[in-house]
Write an enzyme that holds these catalytic residues in place. Sequence first.
Site, PDB file in Angstrom:
ATOM      1  N   TYR A 147      45.152  45.042  48.330  1.00 22.35           N
ATOM      2  CA  TYR A 147      45.398  44.698  46.989  1.00 22.35           C
ATOM      3  C   TYR A 147      45.483  45.932  45.927  1.00 22.35           C
ATOM      4  O   TYR A 147      46.274  46.068  45.177  1.00 22.35           O
ATOM      5  CB  TYR A 147      44.158  43.668  46.310  1.00 22.35           C
ATOM      6  CG  TYR A 147      44.601  43.299  44.998  1.00 22.35           C
ATOM      7  CD1 TYR A 147      45.876  42.735  44.623  1.00 22.35           C
ATOM      8  CD2 TYR A 147      43.786  43.665  44.197  1.00 22.35           C
ATOM      9  CE1 TYR A 147      46.201  42.388  43.287  1.00 22.35           C
ATOM     10  CE2 TYR A 147      44.060  43.359  42.761  1.00 22.35           C
ATOM     11  CZ  TYR A 147      44.993  42.847  42.383  1.00 22.35           C
ATOM     12  OH  TYR A 147      45.341  42.550  40.797  1.00 22.35           O
ATOM     13  N   THR A 207      43.320  32.121  34.701  1.00 19.37           N
ATOM     14  CA  THR A 207      44.641  32.517  35.653  1.00 19.37           C
ATOM     15  C   THR A 207      43.889  31.827  36.926  1.00 19.37           C
ATOM     16  O   THR A 207      43.032  31.241  37.162  1.00 19.37           O
ATOM     17  CB  THR A 207      44.654  33.899  35.853  1.00 19.37           C
ATOM     18  OG1 THR A 207      43.527  34.453  36.559  1.00 19.37           O
ATOM     19  CG2 THR A 207      44.724  34.726  34.606  1.00 19.37           C
TER      20      THR A 207
END
Length: 625
Positions: free
Chosen positions: A517, A553
Amino acid sequence: MEEPILEEKVEEVPVLEMEEEEEIPQPEPESNFNSHFEFEEEELSLENQPDESETSSTEESDLEIVTEVQEQEIPDEPVESEVLEEEPITDAQIQTWIETAQEVASAGNAQESLNSLADYISFHPGNFDLRYAYAALLAQYTDNQAESINQLDAALEIEPENENALLLMGQLAELKQDFLLAKNSYEKLIDINDENADAYYRLGMVIAAQFPDQVEQAAKYFKKAAKYDESNVDAVYRYASLLAEQLEKPKKAIKYFEKTLKANTKHPFANYDLAVLYHKMGNKETAREYYLRAIKINPELKTPENDKAFEYKITAYPESAVAHDTIEALKQSIQQLEEMLKAQEEEVAKQAEVLETPKEKLPGEGKIALITGATSGIGRATATLFAENGFDLILTGRRKERLDDLEKALESEYDIKIKTLDFDVRDVKEVERAIENLNEDWQAIDILINNAGKAKGFHPIHEGKLEHWEEMIDTNVKGLLYMTRVVASLMVKRRKGHIINISSTAGKEVYPNGNVYCASKFAVEALTKGMRLDLHSYNIRVSQVAPGHVEETEFALVRFDGDAERARIYEDFKPLNASDVADAILWAITRPPHVNVQDILLMGTQQAGVTIIDRSGRAIFEEEE
């Protein structure tokens, strides 16, 4: 206005089977136009033809089609001695025949035109243009909507998605009072072209008048009609009327009545509607001012009842007690009356000046922003903030239902245009197709916000899952590249634009188990810098926003494959909100054109670094929350 289509079955002209030795050559239309206006078995007549002063009209519809002649039906049984075989013809020939027929009809010989087109169709029954032209002439010069509808049905068998034919079908169905057919025709047209303003307007008219249980849908269609045709003031007015009278949204109705007046200052009813709304809201002074403006434009609105309701009255002055002072008293009354009227006029002028004072222009007016990953989190917050600031929006995402819900929510609240595109940024073909299929207006993208991204898994490198790595790289890196490649080329052509890449603090500092990531976000950092070097000479700004932890989120939930318990990582500190990041994006976008904000790094107050967080609780921010 484009012409619409009808959906009824029409029997096509049969091709006759005849003995081989009796083959008759096809007539040549160019040689003698009038020679092909008749059929042997039927003679068309103009008997009982109404003159122009007796043209019929339909009260139930605001559409008007002039009746001038009786229609010519294409015979079911052509002459037995003829063999009618469809031969190849060019589009140019077809257009010549149609234009000639239209000229003959406009010169007063509509019957001959209908005969001619019927003759051509006999030889070319599979040609859409001939069928449609014949149906249009029937609609314009006869009162037989049923036959025109039949011919449109035959045309639509050939080209089922022709917008002109569908629009004409809907209009004729309205005249015939077949409102379900009209509704279906307009809805089919919108399925084909979801930016057809005429279809939205007619659909709104039909539903508002004939389907009272669908008033919200009618309002939506009027708003869409105004959105795609800014010259359609009546669509704005009707939308405002439904908001005021049916949907009980007076404040929003006021906004759209004012828009109506901005487009047409002499609108006969909008001022009165505003007077009524303000009166109901208890603002009688403003109501009275609008009433004064209304009766000045439309004197028919001045009635004793309205005068009383809006307190429009002249003060009565007592007669002089002394007879010889009568004339002086009268003069004084006249003077007082003149002063009062002058004061009223000045007040109306003052009010009009206030009402006509242009509102401050929103920063996004006239600009289009494309936001990827708009269905949740930072993307959704950014879409909402940009809508509030007047940007027209192209919203993309994989979840169509969420996109539709967001579009509906934003359009109901803000006066903007929205286009939704459901596709996966990882699929380059879908990306290219989605952008290439936008019309020219929507392709004029001013701002691209590459927001779509995700984190998957939280493992050391030797335990990582390949599918997680591929999904992150495909979305965070390749997806960003695919979108940028297509949209940046459009910006280069226009020599203007702004690209915002949403990165992360993970693109500036790695952390344990964040390997791939972090690598994907480091790539975003590098790509942002590379894009800026490549595009700055084309007057294109490239920026980056790199937030730390953000709640509101789905980041943590996606990272932990839907494990809600593991995703509860924000309970002991206060991170950023999605709206905080949206604010930063808007700030970067709204800097003067000569300023390019290259990078914004932001974190919550309790986060000092990627892994350095004060987890002592959120109590200190309770008041803020």
